[in-house]
Motif scaffolding. Sequence first.
Motif, PDB file in Angstrom:
ATOM      1  N   GLU A   1      85.096 -15.944  40.943  1.00 22.79           N
ATOM      2  CA  GLU A   1      83.872 -15.522  41.623  1.00 22.79           C
ATOM      3  C   GLU A   1      83.918 -14.017  41.891  1.00 22.79           C
ATOM      4  N   PRO A   2      82.751 -13.347  41.838  1.00 23.95           N
ATOM      5  CA  PRO A   2      82.743 -11.912  42.150  1.00 23.95           C
ATOM      6  C   PRO A   2      82.885 -11.665  43.649  1.00 23.95           C
ATOM      7  N   ILE A   3      83.683 -10.692  43.994  1.00 25.74           N
ATOM      8  CA  ILE A   3      83.873 -10.266  45.388  1.00 25.74           C
ATOM      9  C   ILE A   3      83.484  -8.792  45.468  1.00 25.74           C
ATOM     10  N   THR A   4      82.695  -8.444  46.468  1.00 22.56           N
ATOM     11  CA  THR A   4      82.254  -7.070  46.633  1.00 22.56           C
ATOM     12  C   THR A   4      83.383  -6.197  47.164  1.00 22.56           C
ATOM     13  N   VAL A   5      83.558  -5.056  46.523  1.00 25.15           N
ATOM     14  CA  VAL A   5      84.498  -4.041  46.983  1.00 25.15           C
ATOM     15  C   VAL A   5      83.689  -2.775  47.214  1.00 25.15           C
ATOM     16  N   LEU A   6      83.773  -2.257  48.414  1.00 22.92           N
ATOM     17  CA  LEU A   6      83.094  -1.022  48.780  1.00 22.92           C
ATOM     18  C   LEU A   6      84.113   0.107  48.724  1.00 22.92           C
ATOM     19  N   ILE A   7      83.806   1.148  47.985  1.00 23.25           N
ATOM     20  CA  ILE A   7      84.675   2.314  47.908  1.00 23.25           C
ATOM     21  C   ILE A   7      84.013   3.392  48.759  1.00 23.25           C
ATOM     22  N   GLU A   8      84.685   3.760  49.836  1.00 23.97           N
ATOM     23  CA  GLU A   8      84.150   4.760  50.755  1.00 23.97           C
ATOM     24  C   GLU A   8      85.172   5.876  50.895  1.00 23.97           C
ATOM     25  N   ASN A   9      84.793   7.062  50.472  1.00 21.78           N
ATOM     26  CA  ASN A   9      85.713   8.207  50.482  1.00 21.78           C
ATOM     27  C   ASN A   9      87.030   7.869  49.790  1.00 21.78           C
TER      28      ASN A   9
END
Length: 97
Positions: A14-22
């Motif tokens: 399943e796709p899992i969201t990864v947020l890249i912040e700085n």
Amino acid sequence: MTEERTTTIEFQGEPITVLIENDRPYVAIRPIAERLRLSWSRQLQIIKDDAVLKATVSYKCTVDAGDGKRRKMTFLPLEYLQGWLFKINPAKCRADR
């Protein structure tokens, strides 16, 4: 200025969201709990009760990998994900899960 982008990783198909912040990755944790068939409310409470994890958890609006809609999601920095997963007690999981 905060630089932010999202991507997805696959977790048990399943796709899992990864947020890249700085340049720092944050992982959406509710989809992981649901994929492991864990009670999300219980897992969130475990995170809030942990001195280290509660200081690192964040809530951000982003696009959900599952349906493409923008919503508020709960994130942990990727480097703390194992800390949460180590807290899961396999003895309390049902065998049919």
